[in-house]
Scaffold this motif. Structure first.
Motif, mmCIF file in Angstrom:
data_model
loop_
_atom_site.group_PDB
_atom_site.id
_atom_site.type_symbol
_atom_site.label_atom_id
_atom_site.label_comp_id
_atom_site.label_asym_id
_atom_site.label_seq_id
_atom_site.Cartn_x
_atom_site.Cartn_y
_atom_site.Cartn_z
ATOM 1 N N VAL A 122 -1.905 4.295 -9.399
ATOM 2 C CA VAL A 122 -2.718 3.076 -9.496
ATOM 3 C C VAL A 122 -2.718 2.544 -10.922
ATOM 4 O O VAL A 122 -2.661 1.321 -11.143
ATOM 5 N N GLU A 123 -2.757 3.437 -11.898
ATOM 6 C CA GLU A 123 -2.657 2.988 -13.289
ATOM 7 C C GLU A 123 -1.322 2.298 -13.536
ATOM 8 O O GLU A 123 -1.254 1.290 -14.259
ATOM 9 N N TYR A 124 -0.267 2.826 -12.940
ATOM 10 C CA TYR A 124 1.048 2.185 -13.066
ATOM 11 C C TYR A 124 1.025 0.814 -12.394
ATOM 12 O O TYR A 124 1.568 -0.150 -12.938
ATOM 13 N N PHE A 125 0.404 0.714 -11.240
ATOM 14 C CA PHE A 125 0.252 -0.576 -10.558
ATOM 15 C C PHE A 125 -0.402 -1.586 -11.497
ATOM 16 O O PHE A 125 0.084 -2.711 -11.662
ATOM 17 N N LYS A 126 -1.533 -1.180 -12.063
ATOM 18 C CA LYS A 126 -2.297 -2.096 -12.916
ATOM 19 C C LYS A 126 -1.481 -2.544 -14.124
ATOM 20 O O LYS A 126 -1.533 -3.715 -14.528
ATOM 21 N N GLU A 127 -0.745 -1.602 -14.696
ATOM 22 C CA GLU A 127 0.107 -1.937 -15.856
ATOM 23 C C GLU A 127 1.166 -2.966 -15.461
ATOM 24 O O GLU A 127 1.407 -3.938 -16.184
ATOM 25 N N GLN A 128 1.786 -2.759 -14.300
ATOM 26 C CA GLN A 128 2.803 -3.703 -13.844
ATOM 27 C C GLN A 128 2.183 -5.058 -13.499
ATOM 28 O O GLN A 128 2.777 -6.104 -13.786
ATOM 29 N N VAL A 145 -6.105 3.607 8.227
ATOM 30 C CA VAL A 145 -7.343 4.017 7.554
ATOM 31 C C VAL A 145 -7.133 3.916 6.051
ATOM 32 O O VAL A 145 -6.343 4.680 5.476
ATOM 33 N N PRO A 146 -7.805 2.989 5.368
ATOM 34 C CA PRO A 146 -7.621 2.864 3.918
ATOM 35 C C PRO A 146 -8.289 4.004 3.159
ATOM 36 O O PRO A 146 -9.273 4.594 3.624
ATOM 37 N N TYR A 147 -7.733 4.312 1.997
ATOM 38 C CA TYR A 147 -8.327 5.294 1.085
ATOM 39 C C TYR A 147 -9.504 4.613 0.412
ATOM 40 O O TYR A 147 -9.341 3.593 -0.269
ATOM 41 N N ASP A 148 -10.713 5.147 0.581
ATOM 42 C CA ASP A 148 -11.917 4.439 0.149
ATOM 43 C C ASP A 148 -11.944 4.137 -1.352
ATOM 44 O O ASP A 148 -12.530 3.137 -1.769
ATOM 45 N N LYS A 149 -11.286 4.957 -2.168
ATOM 46 C CA LYS A 149 -11.294 4.707 -3.608
ATOM 47 C C LYS A 149 -10.422 3.508 -3.969
ATOM 48 O O LYS A 149 -10.755 2.742 -4.880
ATOM 49 N N TYR A 150 -9.306 3.343 -3.250
ATOM 50 C CA TYR A 150 -8.399 2.224 -3.506
ATOM 51 C C TYR A 150 -8.001 1.606 -2.162
ATOM 52 O O TYR A 150 -6.858 1.727 -1.721
ATOM 53 N N GLU A 164 -5.074 13.027 -8.059
ATOM 54 C CA GLU A 164 -4.602 12.792 -9.434
ATOM 55 C C GLU A 164 -3.332 11.947 -9.433
ATOM 56 O O GLU A 164 -3.190 11.028 -10.259
ATOM 57 N N ARG A 165 -2.413 12.267 -8.524
ATOM 58 C CA ARG A 165 -1.160 11.517 -8.475
ATOM 59 C C ARG A 165 -1.400 10.066 -8.030
ATOM 60 O O ARG A 165 -0.762 9.141 -8.533
ATOM 61 N N ILE A 166 -2.323 9.878 -7.100
ATOM 62 C CA ILE A 166 -2.644 8.515 -6.682
ATOM 63 C C ILE A 166 -3.286 7.745 -7.831
ATOM 64 O O ILE A 166 -2.975 6.567 -8.056
ATOM 65 N N ASP A 167 -4.180 8.404 -8.591
ATOM 66 C CA ASP A 167 -4.791 7.762 -9.762
ATOM 67 C C ASP A 167 -3.711 7.309 -10.751
ATOM 68 O O ASP A 167 -3.775 6.190 -11.288
ATOM 69 N N LEU A 168 -2.741 8.183 -11.014
ATOM 70 C CA LEU A 168 -1.644 7.829 -11.925
ATOM 71 C C LEU A 168 -0.846 6.649 -11.389
ATOM 72 O O LEU A 168 -0.454 5.749 -12.147
ATOM 73 N N LEU A 207 0.825 -1.211 0.000
ATOM 74 C CA LEU A 207 0.000 0.000 0.000
ATOM 75 C C LEU A 207 0.858 1.259 0.000
ATOM 76 O O LEU A 207 1.904 1.313 0.650
ATOM 77 N N MET A 208 0.396 2.269 -0.722
ATOM 78 C CA MET A 208 1.008 3.593 -0.661
ATOM 79 C C MET A 208 0.514 4.252 0.629
ATOM 80 O O MET A 208 -0.699 4.356 0.846
ATOM 81 N N THR A 209 1.425 4.666 1.480
ATOM 82 C CA THR A 209 1.049 5.182 2.788
ATOM 83 C C THR A 209 1.403 6.658 2.929
ATOM 84 O O THR A 209 2.241 7.185 2.196
ATOM 85 N N ALA A 210 0.780 7.303 3.910
ATOM 86 C CA ALA A 210 0.924 8.748 4.077
ATOM 87 C C ALA A 210 2.366 9.172 4.311
ATOM 88 O O ALA A 210 2.808 10.208 3.809
ATOM 89 N N SER A 211 3.114 8.368 5.072
ATOM 90 C CA SER A 211 4.483 8.756 5.415
ATOM 91 C C SER A 211 5.404 8.798 4.202
ATOM 92 O O SER A 211 6.450 9.450 4.234
ATOM 93 N N GLU A 212 5.004 8.118 3.121
ATOM 94 C CA GLU A 212 5.844 8.085 1.916
ATOM 95 C C GLU A 212 5.151 8.695 0.702
ATOM 96 O O GLU A 212 5.715 8.692 -0.391
#
Length: 255
Positions: A237-243, A129-134, A231-235, A16-21
């Motif tokens: 996630v798209e990279y995640f899906k591609e990988q 606390v998870p981000y509700d969109k992802y 927007e950056r998280i959306d980008l 998971l992408m977390t707030a601290s990073e």
């Protein structure tokens, strides 16, 4: 609630992408414009010698995202004891700690109580606390939520006096963003996942006079910043899906 910084908490955050990073997602790199882009730029700026454009994500961003992608392939839910031990060993080997971090962890509860007392709030701890969109790809672990208001806090306990002085001298969120953007975006990620209207950046040092032990810098929610982070998280996630797509069909043995 899973206690922060325990092995269970670290397991929960794998992949998971977390707030601290999260600030690493805000980094950019430059690349050459296409012929069409350059021609359009020259029309608007005939005297300009610029031939590059700024594009989201840097090498550091992709290094971080690749690590998070591969953490999805750790055998977290395996019934094999050896596999589970391997995951825990990975966590231990990659969980960085030093004296300064241990200092901050030790003093955080005291800082939280001092903050609550000074501000007149009831502050309660929460888990991840998870981000509700992802929910399976991003989230945050707030240091505290305020029961009376729609806000929270991010607590730092600097190991050195000069770092605490730096925090004492901050007068605006923009100064925090300019000098320690990782903390600024950490606060914004917490606001994103919790829906809070403000987040207090708190700095505490127990060794100096009580009047200067605690600094509170309030960051009021700015929807432009929230949207940029989204927007950056959306980008990402798209990279995640591609990988993930590439990994699913990859040949592991090539003769």
């Amino acid at each position: 609630m899973i206690e922060q910084r325990t092995i269970e908490w670290h397991r929960q955050r794998l992949g998971l992408m977390t707030a601290s990073e999260i600030s690493v997602l805000m980094k950019d790199h430059k690349e050459p414009m296409t012929e069409g882009e350059l021609a359009e730029w020259k029309k608007l700026n005939p005297k300009s010698r610029v031939t590059t454009k700024t594009v989201p994500f840097s090498d550091a961003t992709f290094t971080y995202l690749n690590r998070k992608v591969m953490e999805h392939y750790l055998p977290i839910n395996s019934t094999s004891e050896d596999a589970r031990n391997a995951v825990d060993e990975y966590i231990e080997e990659h969980s960085f700690s030093n004296r300064a971090m241990d200092f901050g962890t030790f003093w955080e509860p005291t800082a939280r109580n001092k903050y609550a007392e000074m501000m007149g709030y009831e502050v309660f701890e929460v888990g991840f606390v998870p981000y509700d969109k992802y929910p399976n790809l991003a989230g945050a672990s707030p240091d505290g939520l305020i029961r009376e208001e729609k806000g929270g806090c991010e607590i730092k306990c600097p190991y050195t006096l000069d770092k605490h002085l730096q925090h004492l001298l901050y007068e605006t969120p923009e100064e925090l963003k300019e000098n320690e953007e990782e903390y600024y975006w950490q606060c914004y990620m917490a606001m994103l996942v919790t829906g809070c209207e403000f987040w207090d950046f708190v700095s505490f040092n127990p060794y100096i006079s009580k009047s200067k032990q605690l600094k509170v810098l309030r960051i009021k929610r700015d929807e432009d910043e929230i949207n940029l982070l989204k927007e950056r998280i959306d980008l990402a996630v798209e990279y995640f899906k591609e990988q993930f797509r590439k990994i699913d069909v990859i040949k592991t043995i090539i003769k």
